[in-house]
Write an enzyme that holds these catalytic residues in place. Structure first.
Site, PDB file in Angstrom:
ATOM      1  N   SER A 102       0.864  -1.234  -0.052  1.00 14.96           N
ATOM      2  CA  SER A 102      -0.035  -0.038  -0.024  1.00 14.96           C
ATOM      3  C   SER A 102       0.900   1.248  -0.181  1.00 14.96           C
ATOM      4  CB  SER A 102      -0.981   0.073   1.313  1.00 14.96           C
ATOM      5  OG  SER A 102      -0.191  -0.033   2.329  1.00 14.96           O
ATOM      6  N   THR A 104       2.251   2.321   2.933  1.00 16.87           N
ATOM      7  CA  THR A 104       2.039   3.009   4.120  1.00 16.87           C
ATOM      8  C   THR A 104       3.367   3.499   4.675  1.00 16.87           C
ATOM      9  OG1 THR A 104       0.148   1.675   4.558  1.00 16.87           O
ATOM     10  CG2 THR A 104       1.364   2.373   6.398  1.00 16.87           C
ATOM     11  N   SER A 139      -2.853   6.156   3.732  1.00 20.32           N
ATOM     12  CA  SER A 139      -1.843   5.766   2.739  1.00 20.32           C
ATOM     13  C   SER A 139      -2.768   5.259   1.448  1.00 20.32           C
ATOM     14  CB  SER A 139      -1.223   4.648   3.344  1.00 20.32           C
ATOM     15  OG  SER A 139      -0.370   5.132   4.468  1.00 20.32           O
ATOM     16  N   HIS A 186       9.546 -11.081 -45.411  1.00 21.67           N
ATOM     17  CA  HIS A 186       9.917 -12.345 -45.005  1.00 21.67           C
ATOM     18  C   HIS A 186      11.379 -12.697 -45.082  1.00 21.67           C
ATOM     19  CE1 HIS A 186       5.602 -13.923 -45.313  1.00 21.67           C
ATOM     20  NE2 HIS A 186       5.472 -13.124 -46.198  1.00 21.67           N
ATOM     21  N   SER A 316      35.335  -2.647 -30.357  1.00 16.91           N
ATOM     22  CA  SER A 316      35.620  -3.944 -29.894  1.00 16.91           C
ATOM     23  C   SER A 316      36.886  -3.760 -29.072  1.00 16.91           C
ATOM     24  CB  SER A 316      36.170  -5.050 -30.934  1.00 16.91           C
ATOM     25  OG  SER A 316      36.597  -6.205 -30.643  1.00 16.91           O
ATOM     26  N   LYS A 322      36.538  -1.576 -35.492  1.00 14.04           N
ATOM     27  CA  LYS A 322      35.067  -2.083 -35.458  1.00 14.04           C
ATOM     28  C   LYS A 322      34.111  -1.368 -34.970  1.00 14.04           C
ATOM     29  CE  LYS A 322      32.732  -6.422 -34.749  1.00 14.04           C
ATOM     30  NZ  LYS A 322      31.620  -6.174 -34.330  1.00 14.04           N
ATOM     31  N   ASN A 324      30.053  -0.620 -34.049  1.00 12.53           N
ATOM     32  CA  ASN A 324      28.930  -1.484 -33.809  1.00 12.53           C
ATOM     33  C   ASN A 324      27.679  -0.483 -33.295  1.00 12.53           C
ATOM     34  OD1 ASN A 324      30.387  -3.818 -33.442  1.00 12.53           O
ATOM     35  ND2 ASN A 324      30.673  -3.720 -31.338  1.00 12.53           N
ATOM     36  N   GLU A 329      21.468  -1.244 -30.041  1.00 18.25           N
ATOM     37  CA  GLU A 329      21.259  -2.329 -28.882  1.00 18.25           C
ATOM     38  C   GLU A 329      20.862  -1.881 -27.772  1.00 18.25           C
ATOM     39  OE1 GLU A 329      25.404  -3.277 -28.849  1.00 18.25           O
ATOM     40  OE2 GLU A 329      25.273  -4.316 -30.785  1.00 18.25           O
TER      41      GLU A 329
END
Length: 467
Positions: A102, A104, A139, A186, A316, A322, A324, A329
């Protein structure tokens, strides 16, 4: 700590040893030890509680249910607390989300801190947490009221982030409106589309999501305050709650109202659940958009590489050079968290037992978490990925030229089956679509060049969305 560094206070259960310099009282101290796990109660809820207590004490004074001198002392204490930065405010509000369902203990944490500070500022008034600060409240109605307030506040921060991403995507839509590329369905080659058209779909999804949120948001304006313990309003003075709604509306800039069923307000949290459903839908769409961008940018030599993404940091610890799709992400991980939060909210919203739901604290924590991570990751995605995004037009042209599905444009002229045979021949023999078409003898080179107009296939003039 030595004994001298503690003071003794009592509640209805008995005496409690409390740190000498703490503004909280015995119920807060009990909660600190009884519920030590998990995240701390978000300070946004504490600030909403303080504004609610301020509105309540002002209203009680106005309707003659609170002595003016005490009311002014309580209000002064609340104003001092509201003026604190988050670091300083946290010192007096140490409780966790995983407490009584609750809320409280957090309600009493606020009541005790306000009462003790008011007594420090005005010795002799004997301001009590329950009788004075919590006057006309429970509350059971204050916590759901604070829940709705902070949910609205969180949405107020999220909406501009979504609008900002829409604006950044609009720049890319317009810039690449006539940049033709392979369409995909697809996960297989399909008929041509422009990158601008593709982006327009993202924009439309986000605009719809924003509309869903904005249309559902007003259900959160219905406040439970005034229901007190079970929804009957016992001990709340007549006229108090209407005044509270007016004052809160002025503070937050939204039309909060108390003309609602209090039995619903205490035992159900339909508004939180339905609005979070819209947040989940936004997370769905963000996941899809981020997923598309990171796959279209895959490579640079062994992937689609239709898009170039900004190099925000080394990709990396072992592979030099590299890059990313880290912003994508972050968005997809945030979406995963939102999906989990939605499950939490769906379950907890179903747990109203008789006159009260006892999962309020974890429910609003999950809601706020979703808003916070969506706001942050959407902003980062807009600024650190979409803003610096460019197309690799040479790769797009190469893939388009090698696509077999542009044969669809021949279908109206030579029929579906003949067109399918041409595509199959090109694929099986490793020749171009044009070579296979001319080999079929069904289309002349002139006809092929006329009908194989990639831009025309996109219906570019008929698909431009309105601003």
């Amino acid at each position: 700590m030595s004994e001298a560094e503690y003071r003794i206070e009592s509640d209805t259960i008995g005496p409690v040893k409390i740190p000498q310099d703490a503004l909280w009282g015995p119920q807060t101290e009990r909660s600190r030890h009884n519920f030590p796990s998990g995240e701390l109660m978000p300070l946004a809820i504490i600030r909403a509680f303080l504004n609610l207590k301020k509105a309540a004490v002002e209203s009680n004074v106005e309707v003659g249910d609170e002595p003016k001198e005490k009311g002014e002392a309580i209000e002064e204490a609340i104003n001092q607390l509201l003026a604190l930065n988050d670091t300083d405010l946290r010192k007096d509000f140490p409780l966790h989300v995983l407490q009584t369902g609750s809320g409280t203990q957090s309600n009493m944490n606020v009541n005790e801190v306000v009462a003790n500070l008011a007594n420090k500022l005005h010795p002799g008034l004997n301001i009590l947490p329950n009788d004075d600060v919590n006057r006309g409240q429970s509350s059971n109605d204050t916590f759901p009221t604070a829940m709705n307030i902070v949910a609205v506040e969180a949405l107020d921060k999220l909406e501009p982030a979504v609008q900002h991403l829409i604006a950044e995507l609009k720049i890319k839509q317009d810039k690449y409106w006539q940049t033709v590329k392979v369409g995909r369905t697809h996960l297989q080659d399909a008929t041509p589309i422009t990158f601008g058209q593709e982006v327009s779909g993202y924009i439309s999804a986000l605009k719809h999501d924003l509309t869903y949120i904005q249309k559902l948001k007003p259900t959160l304006y219905e406040l439970a305050i005034g229901g007190t313990a079970v929804g009957t309003g016992l001990n709340a003075a007549a006229g108090m709650t209407e005044k509270i709604a007016t004052k809160l509306s002025k503070i937050y800039g939204h039309e909060f109202k108390v003309e609602t069923n209090k039995f619903w307000g205490l035992a159900h949290h339909s508004g939180i659940a339905v609005v979070h459903g819209a947040l989940k839908t936004l997370a769905d769409d963000m996941f899809k958009i981020a997923q598309d961008i990171r796959f279209l940018a895959s490579g640079p030599r062994a992937g689609y590489h239709e898009l170039n993404i900004p190099a925000n940091e080394p990709g990396s610890s072992i592979m030099p050079g590299k890059v990313n799709p880290t912003q994508a992400e972050a968005v997809t991980m945030a979406a995963a968290k939102v999906f989990g939060n939605d499950t939490t909210i769906t379950f907890t919203a179903a747990q109203g037992n008789f006159e009260m739901n006892v999962y309020k604290t974890v429910m609003i924590a999950a809601f706020l978490d979703s808003c916070d991570i969506l706001t942050g990751t959407i902003t980062g995605f807009a600024d650190k990925m979409i803003a610096g995004l460019t197309v690799n037009s040479e790769k797009m042209d190469e893939l388009l030229e090698n696509s077999l599905m542009t044969v669809t444009a021949l279908s109206p002229h030579i029929g579906y089956h003949a067109a399918a045979k041409i595509a199959q021949t090109a694929d099986q023999e490793g020749i171009t679509l044009k070579e296979a078409t001319l080999k079929s003898g069904k289309v002349s080179e002139k006809q092929y060049d006329e009908w194989m107009d990639y831009m025309q296939m996109t219906n570019i003039d008929r698909t431009k969305p309105e601003d």
